[in-house]
Scaffold this active site. Sequence first.
Site, short mmCIF file in Angstrom:
data_model
loop_
_atom_site.label_atom_id
_atom_site.label_comp_id
_atom_site.label_asym_id
_atom_site.label_seq_id
_atom_site.Cartn_x
_atom_site.Cartn_y
_atom_site.Cartn_z
N ASP A 276 10.69 0.89 48.86
CA ASP A 276 10.72 2.33 48.63
C ASP A 276 10.75 3.00 49.99
O ASP A 276 9.74 3.04 50.70
CB ASP A 276 9.53 2.82 47.82
CG ASP A 276 9.74 4.28 47.43
OD1 ASP A 276 10.75 4.87 47.90
OD2 ASP A 276 8.95 4.83 46.67
C1 BGC Z 1 10.59 7.78 46.49
C2 BGC Z 1 11.56 7.00 45.65
C3 BGC Z 1 12.97 7.42 45.96
C4 BGC Z 1 13.21 7.20 47.44
C5 BGC Z 1 14.62 7.50 47.89
C6 BGC Z 1 10.96 7.74 47.95
O1 BGC Z 1 10.19 8.61 48.69
O2 BGC Z 1 9.28 7.29 46.30
O3 BGC Z 1 11.25 7.19 44.29
O4 BGC Z 1 13.88 6.72 45.17
O5 BGC Z 1 12.32 8.01 48.16
O6 BGC Z 1 14.88 8.85 47.94
#
Ligand code: BGC
Length: 740
Positions: A276
């Site tokens: 993530d």
């Molecule tokens: C979030 C994810 C997201 C990713 C990409 C992260 O901060 O937790 O859910 O898909 O960013 O934008």
Amino acid sequence: MGVPRRVLAQDQVARVDDLIARMTLEEKAGQMTCLADSFRPFNPPNPQAGIQDERRLAAEIRKGRVGCLFNGIGVAGARRAQEMAVGESRLGIPLLLAGDVIHGLKTIFPVPIAEAASFDPHLCERTARAMAVEATAAGLHLTFAPMVDVARDQRWGRVVEGAGEDVYLTGLLSAARVRGFQGRDLRRSDSLLACPKHFAAYGAVAGGLEYGSVDISDETLRETHLPPFGASFAAGALVTMAAFSEVNGVPATADRELLTDILRGEMGFRGFVCSDYTADEELVAHGYAQDARDAARLAVLAGVDMSMQSGLYTRYLPELVNSGAVPAATVDIAVRRILYVKAAIGLFDNPWRSLDEETEKSRIFTPSHRALAHEAATRSIVLLRNEGVLPIDPGKVRKIALIGPFAEDRDNLYGPWAFYGDPGKGVDIATGLRAALPDPAMLAVTRGCDVGGAIDGGIAQAVAAAKTADLVLLAIGESQAMSGEAQSRTVIELPAAQQALADAVAATGTPMAVLLRHGRALALHEGVAGAGAILATWFLGSEAGHAIADVLLGKVDPSGKLPVSFPWESGQEPFFYDRKSTGRPVVDNGSTEYKARYATTDNSARFPFGHGLSYTRFTLDRLTLSDEALRWDAAIEVRARLTNAGQRRGSEVVQLYIRDRVASRTRPIRELKRIARVTLDAGESQTVRFSLSRTDLEFVGAGNRRMAEPGVFDLWVGQSSVGGLHTQFTLYGAPPGMTA
Ligand code: BGC
């Protein structure tokens, strides 16, 4: 290993093997790297990291050091990036193009928690399909959705992105969303890969604190937090994302037991895992990795196949392999998983799939998608309370005062994670109502206060408007910045200025319907809680105003059910209906002294999970079981009669709950096991049938084994998680010679 053979032809497997044989370590690390698209930046929700410079990003792609770009949309830009990868990098491996299409690209559908209130997998599948059509038309192959985390604490901001507090409902709707995104054939240009996230137990962060720690038993992890992932994988998802949070002292991103033993070994996941965002780099801040190199090592060894945004894999993997700190085979396995997914969507055969300008022009923000957004929005609204105020009777109500910071607001219609949506294109409440009322002049709009503060003379104006109206519609709640990632709150109440407005307007005595805007369950008080009618309207998206008007005027009967419990007080969180009995439960009409309750509040919900009224009245009777004895390998049929005892056509969601009376691990006081949505004309009845078998009664017991234990079970068929028709049945053990 990798994507199941049934979705990958033999020649594709050979192609991937051949590529891997020819790739350098740098190119392998590149395939394992996903970077934000700095060609088409758009205001990302995350802090800036990674490569911000277009020219540098282009150079990296040409060197084969990027496998995936995320969060840029538009065919022309995607085509340019793909040309660099395919035409100008040594091996010509196409880029995977990803984005966070959480509840819509340009047509914004209700936030996922809102749509979950429909309790309708078919609706979730249809909206996900429409989102996929738009996202792929804009050049994407993969969305980082659905979020399948079971949200156990309403203080957590990301409640808004999921399907609520219940494991069964979350699994059902998440699987439907995966099916909708991906469609029937992954190779079609409008198929969008899904990425159920965040693996795992992110919804169990202590105190609802975003990015916080999770301390959880093995059994609860498996029983509550993993099943929606299992349902999503079974529906065909080939990508998942490791959670930011730690589980029992090990950050998910470095947790080999979680990402390999459990995810692949126990759950049989065959796709690839991405980090993530910069979660690999964050292992240092967790105090789990020495430095960035160590973080890359830990993440790849744990089973993170793709690193998002930190660039750690391109920076460190080649050296980590050369020095023997990471086996070359580990990298090969990860690359193979990623390339199999690219092959599965036909990217090697056609790198230009989903990159067609004509499609882009014709399939985005279409009338049919907007009609679906309108339908989904009406189906997401939950009528929490109604003392005869709604629907509005235009014969009796001549003058309506629409009051509150959200009355004409267009900045908070979409909710979080709708950053591709065009601001200003959503329909606000006042516009929706004016279009629907017999005479738009019936509506007078007064702001009253801002979302977070008073405005000069605001309350006085609102009170004056309320006094001269036949009905007040009070549009209050959370702004869209108050929920979503990094928006945990300690108190889940209305901001003080709005509460003051509500109390003052309520004191006029004019009948009032409250239109709540919110991304989580709220604790409601005084003027709001006592209003004649309360509607949960969440963040409904592009068609919000039309949908709200339809429900207010009774053009559509409200039929949503709460996917999250609304507690009496914030301090009851974490609150969920499927809690344990304890040794000192409060029993109906019994003493509350020395019982498991807060001294200051009843530990029930103001509005329980599954609750939602309609304009008609449903009754249930004639609960019968085909057999009160459930044999080990058989099923019983549960029947109940639902009657529309009111004056209008409407829909009800009939809910079946069970309780295992005695087990080797204490069981929740209720667990949802089945739902059925039924639409009936006034006066009509229908017998609803459910089938239950032993597997529905299983729980995770000693040794993390799923098991059902013989004994007595309570069963309720009802209209929410409270009350309902009750009976019992007995599960009998396996006959000699037959085992579970
Ligand atoms: C979030 C994810 C997201 C990713 C990409 C992260 O901060 O937790 O859910 O898909 O960013 O934008």
